[in-house]
Design a protein around this motif. Structure first.
Motif, PDB file in Angstrom:
ATOM      1  N   GLU A  65     -17.018  12.411 -31.784  1.00  0.00           N
ATOM      2  CA  GLU A  65     -15.665  12.279 -31.246  1.00  0.00           C
ATOM      3  C   GLU A  65     -15.690  11.607 -29.877  1.00  0.00           C
ATOM      4  O   GLU A  65     -14.836  10.749 -29.575  1.00  0.00           O
ATOM      5  N   ALA A  66     -16.658  11.963 -29.048  1.00  0.00           N
ATOM      6  CA  ALA A  66     -16.766  11.349 -27.724  1.00  0.00           C
ATOM      7  C   ALA A  66     -17.004   9.847 -27.834  1.00  0.00           C
ATOM      8  O   ALA A  66     -16.410   9.059 -27.085  1.00  0.00           O
ATOM      9  N   ILE A  67     -17.836   9.457 -28.778  1.00  0.00           N
ATOM     10  CA  ILE A  67     -18.106   8.027 -28.968  1.00  0.00           C
ATOM     11  C   ILE A  67     -16.888   7.329 -29.553  1.00  0.00           C
ATOM     12  O   ILE A  67     -16.431   6.306 -29.039  1.00  0.00           O
ATOM     13  N   ASN A  68     -16.356   7.880 -30.624  1.00  0.00           N
ATOM     14  CA  ASN A  68     -15.271   7.219 -31.347  1.00  0.00           C
ATOM     15  C   ASN A  68     -13.944   7.249 -30.589  1.00  0.00           C
ATOM     16  O   ASN A  68     -13.263   6.232 -30.476  1.00  0.00           O
ATOM     17  N   ASP A  69     -13.568   8.414 -30.069  1.00  0.00           N
ATOM     18  CA  ASP A  69     -12.256   8.568 -29.430  1.00  0.00           C
ATOM     19  C   ASP A  69     -12.298   8.354 -27.923  1.00  0.00           C
ATOM     20  O   ASP A  69     -11.250   8.382 -27.273  1.00  0.00           O
ATOM     21  N   GLY A  70     -13.483   8.170 -27.384  1.00  0.00           N
ATOM     22  CA  GLY A  70     -13.633   7.899 -25.954  1.00  0.00           C
ATOM     23  C   GLY A  70     -14.156   6.497 -25.712  1.00  0.00           C
ATOM     24  O   GLY A  70     -13.398   5.581 -25.391  1.00  0.00           O
ATOM     25  N   LEU A  71     -15.449   6.311 -25.915  1.00  0.00           N
ATOM     26  CA  LEU A  71     -16.086   5.031 -25.619  1.00  0.00           C
ATOM     27  C   LEU A  71     -15.530   3.886 -26.468  1.00  0.00           C
ATOM     28  O   LEU A  71     -15.196   2.818 -25.938  1.00  0.00           O
ATOM     29  N   ALA A  72     -15.430   4.085 -27.773  1.00  0.00           N
ATOM     30  CA  ALA A  72     -14.933   3.013 -28.650  1.00  0.00           C
ATOM     31  C   ALA A  72     -13.463   2.710 -28.351  1.00  0.00           C
ATOM     32  O   ALA A  72     -13.036   1.550 -28.425  1.00  0.00           O
ATOM     33  N   ARG A  73     -12.699   3.741 -28.011  1.00  0.00           N
ATOM     34  CA  ARG A  73     -11.296   3.512 -27.636  1.00  0.00           C
ATOM     35  C   ARG A  73     -11.219   2.623 -26.395  1.00  0.00           C
ATOM     36  O   ARG A  73     -10.382   1.722 -26.307  1.00  0.00           O
ATOM     37  N   GLY A  74     -12.111   2.857 -25.443  1.00  0.00           N
ATOM     38  CA  GLY A  74     -12.166   2.000 -24.251  1.00  0.00           C
ATOM     39  C   GLY A  74     -12.529   0.569 -24.609  1.00  0.00           C
ATOM     40  O   GLY A  74     -11.967  -0.384 -24.063  1.00  0.00           O
ATOM     41  N   MET A  75     -13.440   0.416 -25.568  1.00  0.00           N
ATOM     42  CA  MET A  75     -13.832  -0.930 -25.979  1.00  0.00           C
ATOM     43  C   MET A  75     -12.679  -1.646 -26.676  1.00  0.00           C
ATOM     44  O   MET A  75     -12.553  -2.865 -26.556  1.00  0.00           O
ATOM     45  N   THR A  76     -11.822  -0.901 -27.363  1.00  0.00           N
ATOM     46  CA  THR A  76     -10.630  -1.499 -27.977  1.00  0.00           C
ATOM     47  C   THR A  76      -9.711  -2.062 -26.892  1.00  0.00           C
ATOM     48  O   THR A  76      -9.161  -3.158 -27.041  1.00  0.00           O
ATOM     49  N   VAL A  77      -9.560  -1.335 -25.799  1.00  0.00           N
ATOM     50  CA  VAL A  77      -8.755  -1.822 -24.673  1.00  0.00           C
ATOM     51  C   VAL A  77      -9.391  -3.082 -24.097  1.00  0.00           C
ATOM     52  O   VAL A  77      -8.706  -4.071 -23.813  1.00  0.00           O
ATOM     53  N   VAL A  78     -10.705  -3.056 -23.928  1.00  0.00           N
ATOM     54  CA  VAL A  78     -11.426  -4.223 -23.397  1.00  0.00           C
ATOM     55  C   VAL A  78     -11.232  -5.431 -24.313  1.00  0.00           C
ATOM     56  O   VAL A  78     -11.000  -6.544 -23.841  1.00  0.00           O
ATOM     57  N   SER A  79     -11.313  -5.217 -25.621  1.00  0.00           N
ATOM     58  CA  SER A  79     -11.104  -6.309 -26.573  1.00  0.00           C
ATOM     59  C   SER A  79      -9.716  -6.913 -26.413  1.00  0.00           C
ATOM     60  O   SER A  79      -9.555  -8.137 -26.468  1.00  0.00           O
ATOM     61  N   GLY A  80      -8.715  -6.069 -26.224  1.00  0.00           N
ATOM     62  CA  GLY A  80      -7.361  -6.563 -25.993  1.00  0.00           C
ATOM     63  C   GLY A  80      -7.268  -7.394 -24.723  1.00  0.00           C
ATOM     64  O   GLY A  80      -6.626  -8.451 -24.696  1.00  0.00           O
ATOM     65  N   LYS A  81      -7.932  -6.927 -23.678  1.00  0.00           N
ATOM     66  CA  LYS A  81      -7.943  -7.684 -22.417  1.00  0.00           C
ATOM     67  C   LYS A  81      -8.644  -9.025 -22.607  1.00  0.00           C
ATOM     68  O   LYS A  81      -8.220 -10.036 -22.037  1.00  0.00           O
ATOM     69  N   PHE A  82      -9.686  -9.040 -23.417  1.00  0.00           N
ATOM     70  CA  PHE A  82     -10.406 -10.288 -23.700  1.00  0.00           C
ATOM     71  C   PHE A  82      -9.494 -11.255 -24.466  1.00  0.00           C
ATOM     72  O   PHE A  82      -9.409 -12.437 -24.132  1.00  0.00           O
ATOM     73  N   GLU A  83      -8.804 -10.741 -25.464  1.00  0.00           N
ATOM     74  CA  GLU A  83      -7.899 -11.586 -26.255  1.00  0.00           C
ATOM     75  C   GLU A  83      -6.766 -12.152 -25.403  1.00  0.00           C
ATOM     76  O   GLU A  83      -6.320 -13.278 -25.635  1.00  0.00           O
ATOM     77  N   ARG A  84      -6.308 -11.386 -24.410  1.00  0.00           N
ATOM     78  CA  ARG A  84      -5.232 -11.849 -23.525  1.00  0.00           C
ATOM     79  C   ARG A  84      -5.766 -12.649 -22.343  1.00  0.00           C
ATOM     80  O   ARG A  84      -5.024 -13.002 -21.433  1.00  0.00           O
ATOM     81  N   ARG A  85      -7.058 -12.880 -22.343  1.00  0.00           N
ATOM     82  CA  ARG A  85      -7.739 -13.638 -21.279  1.00  0.00           C
ATOM     83  C   ARG A  85      -7.637 -12.973 -19.907  1.00  0.00           C
ATOM     84  O   ARG A  85      -7.577 -13.636 -18.877  1.00  0.00           O
ATOM     85  N   GLU A  86      -7.617 -11.643 -19.939  1.00  0.00           N
ATOM     86  CA  GLU A  86      -7.699 -10.871 -18.701  1.00  0.00           C
ATOM     87  C   GLU A  86      -9.154 -10.555 -18.382  1.00  0.00           C
ATOM     88  O   GLU A  86      -9.515 -10.361 -17.220  1.00  0.00           O
ATOM     89  N   TYR A  87      -9.966 -10.440 -19.430  1.00  0.00           N
ATOM     90  CA  TYR A  87     -11.410 -10.261 -19.308  1.00  0.00           C
ATOM     91  C   TYR A  87     -12.088 -11.432 -19.994  1.00  0.00           C
ATOM     92  O   TYR A  87     -11.531 -12.024 -20.922  1.00  0.00           O
TER      93      TYR A  87
END
Length: 162
Positions: free
Chosen positions: A51-73
């Motif tokens: 749960e910590a990996i899936n609902d914590g770390l992976a959830r954060g990576m989903t946010v990062v992916s969105g920032k990458f797609e929007r060219r924020e990262y």
């Protein structure tokens, strides 16, 4: 459920949510030390490692992916986010409950030739292991011949290409 009511995995609900949010935030903030701190809190409080990996770390990576797609990262931020996520996973992985009830199959996994990105592949390999699969990770930039040779050698049920 109140703040002091234990959740299903031992940590109080408010602490559980704080840890999951902290793990996600550590990845978004590109901070391996913060990821390590919250991963250790997850372990100490008895939060389920999956749960910590899936609902914590992976959830954060989903946010990062969105920032990458929007060219924020950009690629450097993706790599730093991956480092933060992998730091947390490294601490949590020994605490994952593996479904040892039965062997579900053999998987050969790698990223295809020409691709050196491994974040998703590593997460999939980790989740397959915890689900009871035997996983042979060939790494990155893998030519088809190497996939096939290993699949034949291991009599693989699944070949997973990222």
């Amino acid at each position: 459920m109140s703040d002091t009511t234990p959740s299903m995995n031992g940590a109080p609900a408010s602490e559980r949510e704080a840890i999951l949010a902290g793990l996600a935030d550590a990845v978004v903030k590109l901070d391996p030390a913060l990821a390590a701190e919250f991963a250790q809190r997850a372990i100490t409080t008895g939060l389920d490692a999956y749960e910590a990996i899936n609902d914590g770390l992976a959830r954060g990576m989903t946010v990062v992916s969105g920032k990458f797609e929007r060219r924020e990262y950009f690629v450097p931020e993706l790599l730093r986010a991956a480092k933060a996520m992998n730091t947390g996973i490294g601490l949590l992985e020994p605490h994952l409950k593996v479904d040892a009830g039965m062997h579900k199959g053999t998987v050969v996994i790698a990223t295809v030739k020409g691709d050196i990105h491994q974040i998703g592949k590593n997460l999939v390999a980790l989740m397959l292991r915890t689900a009871g699969f035997t996983v042979h990770d060939l790494g990155v930039n893998c030519p088809v011949e190497k996939f096939l040779a290993k699949a034949r050698e291991e009599n693989a049920d699944i070949i997973a290409m990222s």
